[in-house]
Design a protein around this motif. Structure first.
Motif, short mmCIF file in Angstrom:
data_model
loop_
_atom_site.label_atom_id
_atom_site.label_comp_id
_atom_site.label_asym_id
_atom_site.label_seq_id
_atom_site.Cartn_x
_atom_site.Cartn_y
_atom_site.Cartn_z
N TYR A 72 0.86 -1.20 0.00
CA TYR A 72 0.00 0.00 0.00
C TYR A 72 0.89 1.24 0.00
O TYR A 72 2.05 1.19 0.41
CB TYR A 72 -0.86 0.06 1.26
N GLN A 73 0.30 2.35 -0.40
CA GLN A 73 0.85 3.67 -0.09
C GLN A 73 -0.10 4.30 0.92
O GLN A 73 -1.32 4.24 0.74
CB GLN A 73 0.96 4.55 -1.33
N ILE A 74 0.45 4.88 1.97
CA ILE A 74 -0.37 5.51 3.00
C ILE A 74 0.12 6.93 3.26
O ILE A 74 1.22 7.32 2.83
CB ILE A 74 -0.35 4.70 4.32
N GLN A 75 -0.69 7.70 3.97
CA GLN A 75 -0.33 9.05 4.36
C GLN A 75 0.45 9.02 5.67
O GLN A 75 0.09 8.29 6.59
CB GLN A 75 -1.58 9.91 4.53
N PHE A 76 1.50 9.82 5.72
CA PHE A 76 2.25 9.97 6.97
C PHE A 76 2.82 11.38 7.03
O PHE A 76 3.70 11.74 6.25
CB PHE A 76 3.37 8.94 7.10
N ASP A 77 2.28 12.19 7.92
CA ASP A 77 2.75 13.57 8.12
C ASP A 77 2.86 14.35 6.81
O ASP A 77 3.85 15.04 6.54
CB ASP A 77 4.09 13.57 8.87
N GLY A 78 1.82 14.20 5.99
CA GLY A 78 1.75 14.96 4.74
C GLY A 78 2.50 14.35 3.58
O GLY A 78 2.55 14.95 2.50
N ALA A 313 8.99 12.27 9.14
CA ALA A 313 8.09 12.79 10.17
C ALA A 313 8.09 14.32 10.21
O ALA A 313 9.05 14.98 9.80
CB ALA A 313 8.49 12.25 11.54
N ALA A 314 6.98 14.87 10.71
CA ALA A 314 6.86 16.32 10.92
C ALA A 314 7.17 16.64 12.37
O ALA A 314 6.67 15.97 13.29
CB ALA A 314 5.45 16.78 10.56
N TYR A 315 7.97 17.67 12.57
CA TYR A 315 8.40 18.07 13.91
C TYR A 315 7.91 19.48 14.23
O TYR A 315 7.39 20.18 13.36
CB TYR A 315 9.92 17.98 14.01
N ARG A 316 8.11 19.87 15.46
CA ARG A 316 7.75 21.22 15.87
C ARG A 316 9.02 22.02 16.14
O ARG A 316 9.76 21.74 17.08
CB ARG A 316 6.87 21.17 17.13
N LYS A 345 11.30 20.04 9.95
CA LYS A 345 11.70 18.97 9.04
C LYS A 345 13.02 18.37 9.47
O LYS A 345 13.93 19.08 9.92
CB LYS A 345 11.82 19.50 7.61
N ALA A 346 13.15 17.05 9.31
CA ALA A 346 14.39 16.37 9.67
C ALA A 346 15.49 16.75 8.69
O ALA A 346 15.27 16.79 7.47
CB ALA A 346 14.19 14.87 9.67
N ILE A 347 16.67 17.03 9.24
CA ILE A 347 17.84 17.26 8.38
C ILE A 347 18.84 16.12 8.53
O ILE A 347 19.74 15.96 7.71
CB ILE A 347 18.52 18.60 8.71
N ARG A 348 18.67 15.30 9.57
CA ARG A 348 19.54 14.13 9.75
C ARG A 348 18.84 13.12 10.66
O ARG A 348 18.25 13.50 11.67
CB ARG A 348 20.88 14.54 10.38
N ALA A 349 18.92 11.85 10.30
CA ALA A 349 18.43 10.78 11.16
C ALA A 349 19.30 9.56 10.87
O ALA A 349 19.32 9.06 9.74
CB ALA A 349 16.96 10.46 10.89
#
Length: 408
Positions: A72-78, A313-316, A345-349
């Motif tokens: 599937y394709q699903i929605q995750f944080d836009g 993921a979306a962050y604050r 937005k993540a810049i490194r993980a």
């Protein structure tokens, strides 16, 4: 024990194992007939992908058990991300507790990672059983039972069209997309995903109506069948595995559907529908006596690959956090992962040697990163350990709209 993908010639054998394990009845068919049906007229996404199965064989070559995987394709944080639905997890009774299913899951998780399916979900016979593979409770869904007498007299101006096989699905796609917009885990549907909705209404006794307003704009749809429980005649839009649903684009669509439902008062006593937990349906109903809400968990799910999920993921705001994850079923998720983010937005993980600021298993990580808990709720979680209080915890883990609904 050998674990591998089944061949087309082994398909009926795998299906038979599932039917025996679950005590299902099935029509006798030839392999050629079944493979043709899957290719030319699949009844659902799981049916279309029913050859995507991992199976475990003993040393004599006997197929002991298998699992099916459905992409599937699903929605995750836009964003759109990959997910694998799991179904038909089954073992022949005489071969249980030999590790057949564990072996299938280990191979399936590796394939999911390779194919970019960063989440996986299933509907369990036992929550505890699947927790050993890293799955955890999915978000809540609410099943409402509403007496038709509790529906106000809304003016349903517009038209209601009964779907017939072969008709265009674009209006239904539009309504569904708007309804699930912003909800994590919601499937991004194709025509294939509406296949369970498309059988002839006369033959299936399930009815799919499209509501358009006075200007001809599609605003909502419902598909239902009739079920009688203790002499109460129910219009059931709330049982996903029966291919029923209640979707609307906005308040106008909701009121138009409720008006249509009320017009069936001579033939039905109540409406049953399933909605995300954050929709306050009671605001649009009248007399509350007799209305019931049943809250349940919509299956189980898990993160398959932590790094791409952290990147998506979306962050604050801005910050960084080092998260320790335990995951026996997917060793690439074991260890400490440091995520840095700017402007949400993540810049490194990546996996690092940093000291963990928070520790948890993959199940709790799944629920937190997808938006099930926040604030003090996180501090109450018995298997989450905070080593260092930091604002980044609440910038990463917070409540989000979330709803898993498609059935497989």
């Amino acid at each position: 024990m050998i674990v591998r993908k089944i061949t087309p010639q082994e398909f009926l054998q795998a299906e038979e194992i599932g039917n025996i394990a679950f005590e299902f009845s099935a029509k006798k068919t030839t392999l050629e007939e079944r493979l043709k049906q899957i290719k030319e007229s699949p009844s659902s996404r799981p049916d279309h992908y029913s050859l995507c199965r991992w199976a475990a064989f003993d040393d004599d070559g006997t197929m002991m058990g298998s699992i099916s995987t459905y992409p599937y394709q699903i929605q995750f944080d836009g964003k759109s991300v990959g997910m694998s639905g799991i179904g038909f997890v089954s073992t022949l009774p005489g071969y249980r507790r030999r590790g057949a299913i564990r072996g299938c899951f280990e191979q399936a998780f590796r394939e999911m990672k390779e194919q970019g399916q960063v989440f996986s979900a299933l509907y369990p016979f036992s929550v505890e059983y699947y927790r050993q593979f890293g799955y955890e409770l999915a978000p809540q869904t609410v099943e409402w039972t509403v007496p038709l007498s509790s529906i106000p007299n809304y003016e349903g101006k517009g038209s209601y069209h009964l779907y017939r096989p072969g008709e265009d699905l674009s209006d239904y796609h539009l309504i569904y997309r708007d309804f699930v917009s912003g909800y994590n885990l919601a499937a991004i549907r194709e025509d294939l995903d509406f296949s369970p909705f498309t059988p002839d209404p006369v033959e299936s006794k399930a009815y799919w109506y499209l509501y358009r307003n006075e200007k001809g704009v599609p605003k909502g749809y419902l598909r239902f069948y009739k079920e009688t429980v203790d002499k109460e005649r129910r219009m059931d839009c709330g049982t996903p595995f029966r291919g029923v649903e209640f979707c609307f684009r906005d308040i106008e669509g909701l009121k138009g559907l409720l008006s249509f439902v009320k017009s069936f008062a001579a033939n039905y006593d109540s409406l049953v529908l399933s909605l995300p937990a954050d929709i306050p349906l009671e605001l649009f109903l009248g007399e509350a006596n007799g209305i019931t809400r049943k809250i349940s968990f919509a299956g189980l799910y898990r993160v398959v690959d932590a790094v791409p999920v952290l990147m998506a993921a979306a962050y604050r705001g801005d910050g960084a956090l080092s998260i320790e994850i335990a995951d026996k079923s997917a060793p690439w998720n074991e260890g400490v992962f440091t995520v840095e983010f700017q402007d949400g937005k993540a810049i490194r993980a990546e996996k690092t040697e940093a000291a963990p600021q928070i520790s948890m298993g993959i199940g709790d990580f799944t629920r937190l990163i997808s938006g099930c808990y926040e604030g003090q709720e996180i501090r109450l979680m018995p298997h989450v350990t905070i080593h260092q209080e930091t604002s980044a915890i609440d910038q990463i883990f917070y409540r989000k709209p979330i709803w898993l609904h498609d059935f497989f």
